[in-house]
Design a protein around this motif. Structure first.
Motif, PDB file in Angstrom:
ATOM      1  N   ALA A  60      -0.321   1.615 -17.882  1.00 20.83           N
ATOM      2  CA  ALA A  60      -0.117   1.371 -19.309  1.00 20.83           C
ATOM      3  C   ALA A  60       1.077   2.163 -19.832  1.00 20.83           C
ATOM      4  CB  ALA A  60      -1.382   1.759 -20.076  1.00 20.83           C
ATOM      5  N   LEU A  61       1.486   3.168 -19.075  1.00 22.12           N
ATOM      6  CA  LEU A  61       2.609   4.020 -19.480  1.00 22.12           C
ATOM      7  C   LEU A  61       3.931   3.252 -19.503  1.00 22.12           C
ATOM      8  CD1 LEU A  61       0.958   6.559 -19.619  1.00 22.12           C
ATOM      9  CD2 LEU A  61       1.992   7.334 -17.489  1.00 22.12           C
ATOM     10  N   ASP A  62       4.727   3.488 -20.535  1.00 19.37           N
ATOM     11  CA  ASP A  62       6.047   2.863 -20.617  1.00 19.37           C
ATOM     12  C   ASP A  62       6.916   3.289 -19.440  1.00 19.37           C
ATOM     13  OD1 ASP A  62       5.611   1.383 -22.833  1.00 19.37           O
ATOM     14  OD2 ASP A  62       6.520   2.809 -24.243  1.00 19.37           O
ATOM     15  N   SER A  63       6.802   4.559 -19.095  1.00 21.32           N
ATOM     16  CA  SER A  63       7.632   5.056 -17.988  1.00 21.32           C
ATOM     17  C   SER A  63       7.284   4.323 -16.689  1.00 21.32           C
ATOM     18  CB  SER A  63       7.436   6.558 -17.818  1.00 21.32           C
ATOM     19  OG  SER A  63       6.068   6.860 -17.671  1.00 21.32           O
ATOM     20  N   THR A  64       6.007   3.980 -16.521  1.00 18.81           N
ATOM     21  CA  THR A  64       5.610   3.247 -15.320  1.00 18.81           C
ATOM     22  C   THR A  64       6.196   1.846 -15.342  1.00 18.81           C
ATOM     23  OG1 THR A  64       3.519   4.443 -15.205  1.00 18.81           O
ATOM     24  CG2 THR A  64       3.673   2.387 -13.960  1.00 18.81           C
ATOM     25  N   LYS A  65       6.098   1.203 -16.493  1.00 15.90           N
ATOM     26  CA  LYS A  65       6.626  -0.162 -16.600  1.00 15.90           C
ATOM     27  C   LYS A  65       8.118  -0.191 -16.322  1.00 15.90           C
ATOM     28  CE  LYS A  65       3.060  -1.583 -19.863  1.00 15.90           C
ATOM     29  NZ  LYS A  65       2.708  -1.627 -21.288  1.00 15.90           N
ATOM     30  N   GLN A  66       8.819   0.813 -16.851  1.00 20.15           N
ATOM     31  CA  GLN A  66      10.261   0.877 -16.612  1.00 20.15           C
ATOM     32  C   GLN A  66      10.564   1.081 -15.138  1.00 20.15           C
ATOM     33  OE1 GLN A  66      11.828   3.894 -19.261  1.00 20.15           O
ATOM     34  NE2 GLN A  66      10.946   2.844 -21.042  1.00 20.15           N
ATOM     35  N   LEU A  67       9.785   1.971 -14.524  1.00 17.22           N
ATOM     36  CA  LEU A  67       9.990   2.235 -13.103  1.00 17.22           C
ATOM     37  C   LEU A  67       9.754   0.976 -12.282  1.00 17.22           C
ATOM     38  CD1 LEU A  67      10.358   4.070 -10.632  1.00 17.22           C
ATOM     39  CD2 LEU A  67       7.930   4.637 -10.804  1.00 17.22           C
ATOM     40  N   VAL A  68       8.690   0.270 -12.592  1.00 20.01           N
ATOM     41  CA  VAL A  68       8.355  -0.943 -11.847  1.00 20.01           C
ATOM     42  C   VAL A  68       9.453  -1.994 -11.990  1.00 20.01           C
ATOM     43  CG1 VAL A  68       6.785  -2.928 -11.720  1.00 20.01           C
ATOM     44  CG2 VAL A  68       5.863  -0.603 -11.875  1.00 20.01           C
ATOM     45  N   ASP A 119       0.826  -1.218   0.000  1.00 22.35           N
ATOM     46  CA  ASP A 119       0.000   0.000   0.000  1.00 22.35           C
ATOM     47  C   ASP A 119       0.854   1.261   0.000  1.00 22.35           C
ATOM     48  OD1 ASP A 119       0.769  -0.557   2.620  1.00 22.35           O
ATOM     49  OD2 ASP A 119      -1.035   0.302   3.497  1.00 22.35           O
ATOM     50  N   LYS A 120       1.971   1.223   0.710  1.00 24.31           N
ATOM     51  CA  LYS A 120       2.862   2.392   0.758  1.00 24.31           C
ATOM     52  C   LYS A 120       3.494   2.631  -0.613  1.00 24.31           C
ATOM     53  CE  LYS A 120       2.649   2.973   5.293  1.00 24.31           C
ATOM     54  NZ  LYS A 120       2.547   1.637   5.819  1.00 24.31           N
ATOM     55  N   LEU A 121       3.842   1.547  -1.275  1.00 23.83           N
ATOM     56  CA  LEU A 121       4.452   1.653  -2.601  1.00 23.83           C
ATOM     57  C   LEU A 121       3.456   2.250  -3.602  1.00 23.83           C
ATOM     58  CD1 LEU A 121       6.611   1.128  -4.730  1.00 23.83           C
ATOM     59  CD2 LEU A 121       5.892  -1.255  -4.813  1.00 23.83           C
ATOM     60  N   ILE A 122       2.234   1.763  -3.574  1.00 19.91           N
ATOM     61  CA  ILE A 122       1.214   2.278  -4.489  1.00 19.91           C
ATOM     62  C   ILE A 122       1.009   3.770  -4.253  1.00 19.91           C
ATOM     63  CG2 ILE A 122      -1.238   2.196  -5.109  1.00 19.91           C
ATOM     64  CD1 ILE A 122      -1.168  -0.812  -4.365  1.00 19.91           C
ATOM     65  N   TYR A 123       0.938   4.142  -2.988  1.00 20.64           N
ATOM     66  CA  TYR A 123       0.744   5.549  -2.648  1.00 20.64           C
ATOM     67  C   TYR A 123       1.910   6.379  -3.180  1.00 20.64           C
ATOM     68  CZ  TYR A 123       0.004   9.740   0.204  1.00 20.64           C
ATOM     69  OH  TYR A 123      -0.196  11.023   0.616  1.00 20.64           O
ATOM     70  N   ALA A 124       3.119   5.840  -3.030  1.00 25.34           N
ATOM     71  CA  ALA A 124       4.325   6.552  -3.457  1.00 25.34           C
ATOM     72  C   ALA A 124       4.397   6.739  -4.970  1.00 25.34           C
ATOM     73  CB  ALA A 124       5.563   5.807  -2.966  1.00 25.34           C
ATOM     74  N   LEU A 125       3.673   5.914  -5.717  1.00 21.85           N
ATOM     75  CA  LEU A 125       3.699   6.038  -7.172  1.00 21.85           C
ATOM     76  C   LEU A 125       3.019   7.330  -7.625  1.00 21.85           C
ATOM     77  CD1 LEU A 125       2.878   2.357  -8.200  1.00 21.85           C
ATOM     78  CD2 LEU A 125       5.074   3.518  -8.388  1.00 21.85           C
ATOM     79  N   VAL A 160      -5.944   4.442 -12.756  1.00 22.12           N
ATOM     80  CA  VAL A 160      -5.012   3.362 -12.422  1.00 22.12           C
ATOM     81  C   VAL A 160      -4.556   2.623 -13.682  1.00 22.12           C
ATOM     82  CG1 VAL A 160      -4.830   1.097 -11.290  1.00 22.12           C
ATOM     83  CG2 VAL A 160      -5.849   3.028 -10.071  1.00 22.12           C
ATOM     84  N   VAL A 161      -5.513   2.256 -14.517  1.00 24.37           N
ATOM     85  CA  VAL A 161      -5.182   1.505 -15.737  1.00 24.37           C
ATOM     86  C   VAL A 161      -4.295   2.340 -16.665  1.00 24.37           C
ATOM     87  CG1 VAL A 161      -6.146   0.527 -17.859  1.00 24.37           C
ATOM     88  CG2 VAL A 161      -7.168  -0.024 -15.645  1.00 24.37           C
ATOM     89  N   ASP A 162      -4.643   3.610 -16.820  1.00 21.88           N
ATOM     90  CA  ASP A 162      -3.839   4.501 -17.670  1.00 21.88           C
ATOM     91  C   ASP A 162      -2.411   4.615 -17.140  1.00 21.88           C
ATOM     92  OD1 ASP A 162      -5.996   4.904 -19.250  1.00 21.88           O
ATOM     93  OD2 ASP A 162      -6.435   6.936 -18.544  1.00 21.88           O
ATOM     94  N   PHE A 163      -2.308   4.734 -15.835  1.00 21.31           N
ATOM     95  CA  PHE A 163      -0.985   4.894 -15.224  1.00 21.31           C
ATOM     96  C   PHE A 163      -0.085   3.690 -15.485  1.00 21.31           C
ATOM     97  CE2 PHE A 163       1.973   4.284 -11.690  1.00 21.31           C
ATOM     98  CZ  PHE A 163       2.620   5.512 -11.673  1.00 21.31           C
ATOM     99  N   HIS A 167      -0.474  -8.141  -4.655  1.00 20.06           N
ATOM    100  CA  HIS A 167       0.841  -8.073  -5.288  1.00 20.06           C
ATOM    101  C   HIS A 167       0.771  -7.056  -6.420  1.00 20.06           C
ATOM    102  CE1 HIS A 167       4.469  -9.168  -7.473  1.00 20.06           C
ATOM    103  NE2 HIS A 167       4.856  -9.845  -6.410  1.00 20.06           N
ATOM    104  N   LEU A 168       1.837  -6.289  -6.591  1.00 17.98           N
ATOM    105  CA  LEU A 168       1.829  -5.241  -7.612  1.00 17.98           C
ATOM    106  C   LEU A 168       1.579  -5.790  -9.018  1.00 17.98           C
ATOM    107  CD1 LEU A 168       2.144  -2.200  -8.045  1.00 17.98           C
ATOM    108  CD2 LEU A 168       4.576  -2.584  -8.425  1.00 17.98           C
ATOM    109  N   ASP A 169       2.085  -6.976  -9.307  1.00 14.04           N
ATOM    110  CA  ASP A 169       1.868  -7.553 -10.637  1.00 14.04           C
ATOM    111  C   ASP A 169       0.387  -7.796 -10.918  1.00 14.04           C
ATOM    112  OD1 ASP A 169       4.518  -7.497 -11.313  1.00 14.04           O
ATOM    113  OD2 ASP A 169       4.926  -9.523 -10.596  1.00 14.04           O
ATOM    114  N   ASN A 170      -0.353  -8.161  -9.886  1.00 13.73           N
ATOM    115  CA  ASN A 170      -1.791  -8.381 -10.060  1.00 13.73           C
ATOM    116  C   ASN A 170      -2.504  -7.068 -10.378  1.00 13.73           C
ATOM    117  OD1 ASN A 170      -1.396 -11.062  -9.371  1.00 13.73           O
ATOM    118  ND2 ASN A 170      -1.884 -10.730  -7.218  1.00 13.73           N
ATOM    119  N   LEU A 171      -2.079  -6.025  -9.680  1.00 15.88           N
ATOM    120  CA  LEU A 171      -2.685  -4.717  -9.914  1.00 15.88           C
ATOM    121  C   LEU A 171      -2.361  -4.228 -11.324  1.00 15.88           C
ATOM    122  CD1 LEU A 171      -4.157  -2.148  -8.975  1.00 15.88           C
ATOM    123  CD2 LEU A 171      -2.009  -1.366  -7.992  1.00 15.88           C
ATOM    124  N   MET A 172      -1.130  -4.436 -11.745  1.00 22.51           N
ATOM    125  CA  MET A 172      -0.714  -3.971 -13.069  1.00 22.51           C
ATOM    126  C   MET A 172      -1.462  -4.689 -14.190  1.00 22.51           C
ATOM    127  SD  MET A 172       3.249  -3.065 -13.317  1.00 22.51           S
ATOM    128  CE  MET A 172       3.895  -4.647 -12.887  1.00 22.51           C
TER     129      MET A 172
END
Length: 189
Positions: free
Chosen positions: A83-91, A27-33, A78-81, A52-57
Motif C-alpha cells: 500500500a506504500l507509495d514508495s513500494t508502488k514507485q519501486l515496482v 520468489d527471489k524478487l519478493i524476498y529481495a523486497l 504484505v498488504v501494508d507493504f 505474478h507480482l501484480d496479483n500479489l499487489m
DNA sequence: AGGCCTCGAGATCG
DNA sequence: CTCGAGGCCT
C-alpha cells in the motif's frame, strides 16, 4: 583509467549480471523486497500462489490468510507493504527496467524424497546449500530448517553442527550428498 | 503446545 | 556458514 582493476571486461560482466538478475523467478524478487516476516519460505509460498507480482499487489488480507502457513500478521505485513507509495514507485521502476514478475512453477518429479521433510547441515562437497535445496525441492522434498521428530532425512556434510547430533539422537536417517546425487540420478531422463 | 521460519549475531573463508 | 532467540502459524 583501469588502475583500479575495473576495466571494460568487469563492466561487461557486471552488466551481464544485472541483466541476469532481471530474469530471476518471482520468489527471489519478493524476498529481495524485504517485507517484514516474509523470508525465503514465505516468498516461495506467495510466488507459487499468485504467480505474478501484480496479483500479489492486488490481493487482500482475507485471501492471504486463506493460504497455508500465512496468518494474520504476515498477511497484514504484505498488504501494508504494497500500500506504500514508495513500494508502488519501486515496482513501477522495476517493471520499466524489464524485471521479471512471473513465477514459473517447475514440474516436480516424484522420488523417494517426495513429501519428505529434509534438513541440511554442514558444508557439502560440491553443491552449495541453495543448489542442494533447489535439487531436493525439484524432487518433491520439503526442505526445512530445524530437526524434529517430523524430520525424515538429514543431509549432512563437513563440519555438521548440532543438527546432526540431534538427528542421530532421534534416529533419523543421515544422508550424504553422494547418496542424494546417486538417488536423483535414477530419475534423470 | 509444538514446529519451524525469520532475522540478527558471530564464526569462517576466499 | 551456523546458531539461537523471538515470534508466527496450525
Amino acid at each position: 583509467m583501469s588502475h583500479d582493476g575495473f576495466g571494460d571486461k568487469s563492466v561487461s560482466k557486471l552488466f551481464d549480471a544485472i541483466e541476469d538478475s532481471k530474469h530471476q523467478e518471482l520468489d527471489k524478487l519478493i524476498y529481495a523486497l524485504g517485507i517484514r516476516h516474509v523470508g525465503e519460505k514465505a516468498s516461495r509460498i506467495l510466488a507459487e500462489y499468485y504467480l505474478h507480482l501484480d496479483n500479489l499487489m492486488a490481493t487482500d488480507v482475507e485471501t492471504l490468510r486463506g493460504i497455508k502457513d500465512i496468518g494474520e500478521i504476515i498477511a497484514k505485513s504484505v498488504v501494508d507493504f504494497f500500500a506504500l507509495d514508495s513500494t508502488k514507485q519501486l515496482v513501477e521502476y522495476l517493471r520499466s527496467q524489464g524485471v521479471n514478475f512471473d513465477q514459473h512453477v517447475s514440474a516436480k518429479v516424484t522420488s523417494i524424497f517426495t513429501d519428505k521433510n529434509i534438513v541440511l547441515t554442514g558444508t557439502l562437497p560440491t553443491l552449495s546449500r541453495k543448489e542442494a535445496t533447489a535439487l531436493l525441492v525439484k524432487y518433491g522434498a520439503n526442505v526445512v530448517s530445524s530437526v524434529s521428530k517430523k524430520t525424515d532425512y538429514v543431509l549432512a556434510g563437513e563440519e555438521a553442527g548440532s543438527k546432526l547430533d540431534k538427528a542421530q539422537a532421534l534416529g533419523i536417517t543421515i544422508l550424504s550428498e553422494e547418496d542424494v546425487l546417486r538417488e536423483v540420478a535414477k530419475y534423470e531422463d
